[in-house]
Design an enzyme around this catalytic site. Structure first.
Site: not given
Ligand code: ADE
Length: 299
Positions: A33, A54, A157
């Site tokens: 993405f 980002k 994560d």
């Protein structure tokens, strides 16, 4: 959990960065993405600073845009900690959404482990020389986890690919959301709905119920991270795929095997991070203390 936190636009506006202050350089990582690009940020009264930015590939997709905004809010809520990648600010006016992050000079822990594996093939002595560096990094990640837990935040994560190493060698937790898929191409992920999930790092309760992520499921993932370090960046459960298959194995008491390059004591610590029942699983503070008491557990 973070997924339920709402987006506070006023909080975001306070951290706005004018995108014209950024000069872009090389690509640092790429995912499904978005990507992360190295850049310099010009500062009005100070020297320029190197940052990581980002960006979304397709900023028109509302769900990914929302995900990035949410990630930003989580990082702001989290506040400053030395073992968590800092957020400098966000660009949202006059163009695509961009997150401006602290730059980690040495890249990801996973890359570092891969390099070490290659180097140690011909010279095993390298490992014992580097042992303390990795012990320290693991203590640092634990401190970051303690900070998250005390702010009631869950990362979801924790894995070697999401630990970044800064200039002074400090380990920092990165990727609060979207760019979880930034630098490792999805070898470990399985598509479930619209989400990419790090199945092999997930606690059984999260595999069973996607919504169930807690500070204790982060500790489970931390146990897998310890295993990744001792295995010099190998992928856990090779050949095992699918949430149901992994869940069934864990339910039937199967665990990642003891790595050759760690002590039995260190493996026992991993097993205590992998208690099926999260109530009996260790918390991050206890794990950190155990690591500090036993600084020779790896290699
Ligand atoms: N790759 C992804 N995020 C990064 C960062 N903050 N610094 C360096 N490399 C990165």
């Amino acid at each position: 959990g973070p997924s339920s936190s709402s987006i506070d636009m006023d909080m975001l506006k306070e951290r706005e960065i004018d995108r014209n202050r950024l000069q872009f350089g090389q690509l640092l990582g790429e995912g499904a993405f978005g990507h992360v690009v190295k850049a310099t940020l010009q500062q009005p009264d100070e020297d320029d600073v190197v940052v990581a930015v980002k960006k979304l590939k397709d900023d028109t997709e509302t769900t990914t845009r929302t995900a990035l905004l949410r990630e930003t809010c989580i990082m702001l809520l989290c506040g400053h900690h030395d073992n968590i990648i800092g957020l400098k600010g966000i660009c949202f006016r006059d163009g695509p959404l961009q997150l401006v992050l602290e730059y980690a000079e040495h890249g990801s822990l996973l890359q570092l482990l891969w390099t070490l594996r290659a180097e140690s093939k011909h010279n095993m002595a390298i490992l014992s020389n580097k042992r303390h560096i990795f012990e320290t990094m693991m203590v640092e990640v634990c401190s970051g986890l303690e900070h998250l837990a005390s702010n009631r935040l869950v990362h979801r994560d924790i894995a070697a690919r999401n630990i970044l190493i800064c200039g002074k060698g400090t380990a920092k937790i990165a990727d609060f959301g979207l760019a979880r898929d930034t630098y490792a191409v999805g070898y470990h992920r399985q598509e479930r709905g619209n989400d990419l999930l790090p199945l092999k790092w997930m606690a059984p309760e999260s595999l069973k119920n996607e919504a169930k992520f807690t500070d204790k499921s982060d500790v489970w993932s931390f146990g897998v991270l310890l295993w990744e370090v001792a295995q010099l960046g190998r992928t856990p459960y090779p050949g095992m795929n699918g949430a149901d298959r992994i869940y069934d194995a864990l339910y039937n008491h199967f665990r990642l095997p003891m790595p050759r390059l760690c002590t039995e004591e260190r493996y026992r610590l991993m097993l205590q991070c992998w208690k099926f029942n999260e109530k009996t699983r260790l918390d991050a503070t206890t794990v950190r203390k155990r690591l500090e008491e036993d600084p020779n557990g790896f290699f």
